[in-house]
Design a protein around this motif. Structure first.
Motif, PDB file in Angstrom:
ATOM      1  N   LEU A 186     -18.021 -19.162 -13.149  1.00  0.00           N
ATOM      2  CA  LEU A 186     -16.993 -18.133 -13.259  1.00  0.00           C
ATOM      3  C   LEU A 186     -17.582 -16.970 -14.036  1.00  0.00           C
ATOM      4  O   LEU A 186     -18.120 -17.158 -15.135  1.00  0.00           O
ATOM      5  CB  LEU A 186     -15.761 -18.692 -13.984  1.00  0.00           C
ATOM      6  CG  LEU A 186     -14.584 -17.744 -14.200  1.00  0.00           C
ATOM      7  CD1 LEU A 186     -13.965 -17.327 -12.854  1.00  0.00           C
ATOM      8  CD2 LEU A 186     -13.533 -18.387 -15.095  1.00  0.00           C
ATOM      9  N   LEU A 187     -17.499 -15.775 -13.473  1.00  0.00           N
ATOM     10  CA  LEU A 187     -18.018 -14.577 -14.117  1.00  0.00           C
ATOM     11  C   LEU A 187     -16.948 -13.937 -14.990  1.00  0.00           C
ATOM     12  O   LEU A 187     -15.743 -14.023 -14.683  1.00  0.00           O
ATOM     13  CB  LEU A 187     -18.493 -13.574 -13.070  1.00  0.00           C
ATOM     14  CG  LEU A 187     -19.558 -14.063 -12.102  1.00  0.00           C
ATOM     15  CD1 LEU A 187     -19.877 -12.972 -11.077  1.00  0.00           C
ATOM     16  CD2 LEU A 187     -20.820 -14.477 -12.856  1.00  0.00           C
ATOM     17  N   ALA A 188     -17.391 -13.263 -16.038  1.00  0.00           N
ATOM     18  CA  ALA A 188     -16.454 -12.619 -16.961  1.00  0.00           C
ATOM     19  C   ALA A 188     -15.528 -11.664 -16.229  1.00  0.00           C
ATOM     20  O   ALA A 188     -14.307 -11.683 -16.438  1.00  0.00           O
ATOM     21  CB  ALA A 188     -17.222 -11.884 -18.062  1.00  0.00           C
ATOM     22  N   GLU A 189     -16.082 -10.836 -15.336  1.00  0.00           N
ATOM     23  CA  GLU A 189     -15.227  -9.852 -14.661  1.00  0.00           C
ATOM     24  C   GLU A 189     -14.190 -10.524 -13.766  1.00  0.00           C
ATOM     25  O   GLU A 189     -13.077 -10.025 -13.612  1.00  0.00           O
ATOM     26  CB  GLU A 189     -16.049  -8.827 -13.877  1.00  0.00           C
ATOM     27  CG  GLU A 189     -16.962  -9.414 -12.829  1.00  0.00           C
ATOM     28  CD  GLU A 189     -18.394  -9.603 -13.296  1.00  0.00           C
ATOM     29  OE1 GLU A 189     -19.296  -9.569 -12.442  1.00  0.00           O
ATOM     30  OE2 GLU A 189     -18.614  -9.802 -14.512  1.00  0.00           O
ATOM     31  N   GLU A 190     -14.530 -11.671 -13.184  1.00  0.00           N
ATOM     32  CA  GLU A 190     -13.559 -12.395 -12.362  1.00  0.00           C
ATOM     33  C   GLU A 190     -12.389 -12.872 -13.212  1.00  0.00           C
ATOM     34  O   GLU A 190     -11.217 -12.749 -12.840  1.00  0.00           O
ATOM     35  CB  GLU A 190     -14.224 -13.580 -11.668  1.00  0.00           C
ATOM     36  CG  GLU A 190     -15.275 -13.179 -10.658  1.00  0.00           C
ATOM     37  CD  GLU A 190     -16.140 -14.342 -10.182  1.00  0.00           C
ATOM     38  OE1 GLU A 190     -16.707 -14.199  -9.090  1.00  0.00           O
ATOM     39  OE2 GLU A 190     -16.234 -15.369 -10.889  1.00  0.00           O
ATOM     40  N   TRP A 191     -12.708 -13.433 -14.380  1.00  0.00           N
ATOM     41  CA  TRP A 191     -11.660 -13.941 -15.268  1.00  0.00           C
ATOM     42  C   TRP A 191     -10.834 -12.809 -15.853  1.00  0.00           C
ATOM     43  O   TRP A 191      -9.595 -12.843 -15.866  1.00  0.00           O
ATOM     44  CB  TRP A 191     -12.265 -14.779 -16.383  1.00  0.00           C
ATOM     45  CG  TRP A 191     -11.239 -15.328 -17.315  1.00  0.00           C
ATOM     46  CD1 TRP A 191     -10.954 -14.890 -18.588  1.00  0.00           C
ATOM     47  CD2 TRP A 191     -10.328 -16.400 -17.056  1.00  0.00           C
ATOM     48  NE1 TRP A 191      -9.933 -15.623 -19.123  1.00  0.00           N
ATOM     49  CE2 TRP A 191      -9.525 -16.562 -18.201  1.00  0.00           C
ATOM     50  CE3 TRP A 191     -10.108 -17.222 -15.960  1.00  0.00           C
ATOM     51  CZ2 TRP A 191      -8.532 -17.518 -18.292  1.00  0.00           C
ATOM     52  CZ3 TRP A 191      -9.110 -18.182 -16.049  1.00  0.00           C
ATOM     53  CH2 TRP A 191      -8.338 -18.327 -17.203  1.00  0.00           C
ATOM     54  N   LEU A 192     -11.504 -11.774 -16.342  1.00  0.00           N
ATOM     55  CA  LEU A 192     -10.797 -10.681 -16.999  1.00  0.00           C
ATOM     56  C   LEU A 192      -9.942  -9.895 -16.013  1.00  0.00           C
ATOM     57  O   LEU A 192      -8.827  -9.483 -16.342  1.00  0.00           O
ATOM     58  CB  LEU A 192     -11.795  -9.774 -17.725  1.00  0.00           C
ATOM     59  CG  LEU A 192     -12.572 -10.457 -18.860  1.00  0.00           C
ATOM     60  CD1 LEU A 192     -13.654  -9.544 -19.404  1.00  0.00           C
ATOM     61  CD2 LEU A 192     -11.636 -10.933 -19.972  1.00  0.00           C
ATOM     62  N   ASP A 193     -10.424  -9.705 -14.803  1.00  0.00           N
ATOM     63  CA  ASP A 193      -9.626  -9.016 -13.775  1.00  0.00           C
ATOM     64  C   ASP A 193      -8.392  -9.837 -13.416  1.00  0.00           C
ATOM     65  O   ASP A 193      -7.291  -9.308 -13.282  1.00  0.00           O
ATOM     66  CB  ASP A 193     -10.448  -8.752 -12.520  1.00  0.00           C
ATOM     67  CG  ASP A 193     -11.479  -7.644 -12.712  1.00  0.00           C
ATOM     68  OD1 ASP A 193     -11.417  -6.932 -13.737  1.00  0.00           O
ATOM     69  OD2 ASP A 193     -12.373  -7.516 -11.850  1.00  0.00           O
ATOM     70  N   ALA A 194      -8.583 -11.155 -13.249  1.00  0.00           N
ATOM     71  CA  ALA A 194      -7.469 -12.024 -12.862  1.00  0.00           C
ATOM     72  C   ALA A 194      -6.427 -12.158 -13.968  1.00  0.00           C
ATOM     73  O   ALA A 194      -5.233 -12.274 -13.702  1.00  0.00           O
ATOM     74  CB  ALA A 194      -7.999 -13.393 -12.465  1.00  0.00           C
TER      75      ALA A 194
END
Length: 197
Positions: A186-194
């Motif tokens: 899981l990438l940071a941008e995936e988590w933070l965007d979601a």
């Protein structure tokens, strides 16, 4: 007794791991329903758990770990943020014990005692850890390695947005046979965007 609350959700709170918690950690890490999915094949005696605590939890490494404690009505009945209430009930542990600082990636590991599985505690605890890992520790990626037979853990990761990145063929010897492992990331941008952070 678990240490202070580090982060709290609706049904669980993450507490610091204290020396008093090592007996609970040792029981969990030696339980067949926990150690097999974690692929721990060696028994963990008190001295080894103490060493893990001193080097992995209290040491100077970049990793971190927490005790997962129930805060729901089924648990101790305690509001884990209120010291006047009863002690919180530990149900498991969650860690990112190894962080590759130069690359900004860390490996996620978790377990919950068998009698507490199926209640969503791991999912909620993992959300709290991911918030901390990405928002405060500024990791770029969190990954996990899961046995092919551990469907429950695969579901947890997939529901949180992890992608299966590959298969480690016949990587682990469990219950008398070689098994594949799946690597999730899981990438940071995936988590933070979601999460809208």
């Amino acid at each position: 007794m678990p240490g202070p609350v580090f982060a709290a959700g609706e049904n669980v709170a993450l507490h610091t791991i204290e020396e008093d918690d090592l007996e609970f950690i040792q029981r969990g890490r030696n339980h067949p329903d926990i150690r097999r999915p974690l692929t721990d094949v060696d028994p963990q005696n008190g001295e080894q758990i103490q060493e893990y605590f001193e080097n992995g939890i209290s040491g100077d490494g970049d990793g971190f770990g927490f005790l997962i404690c129930r805060t729901d009505d089924e648990g101790s009945g305690a509001d884990s943020s209120n010291d006047d209430e009863a002690d919180p009930e530990p149900v498991g542990a969650i860690h990112i014990p190894w962080i590759r600082t130069k690359h900004g990636s860390g490996m996620l590991m978790y377990w919950v005692a068998p009698e507490h599985q199926g209640n969503g505690y791991v999912t909620e605890a993992t959300r709290l850890v991911l918030d901390f890992a990405f928002e405060e520790r500024r990791l770029a990626k969190v990954y996990a390695v899961v046995l092919e037979s551990n469907v429950g853990s695969q579901r947890v990761l997939e529901n949180l947005g992890f992608e299966r990145e590959g298969v480690h063929r016949k990587e682990t010897f469990v219950d008398g046979e070689r098994r594949d492992n799946y690597r999730y990331g899981l990438l940071a941008e995936e988590w933070l965007d979601a999460s809208g952070a």
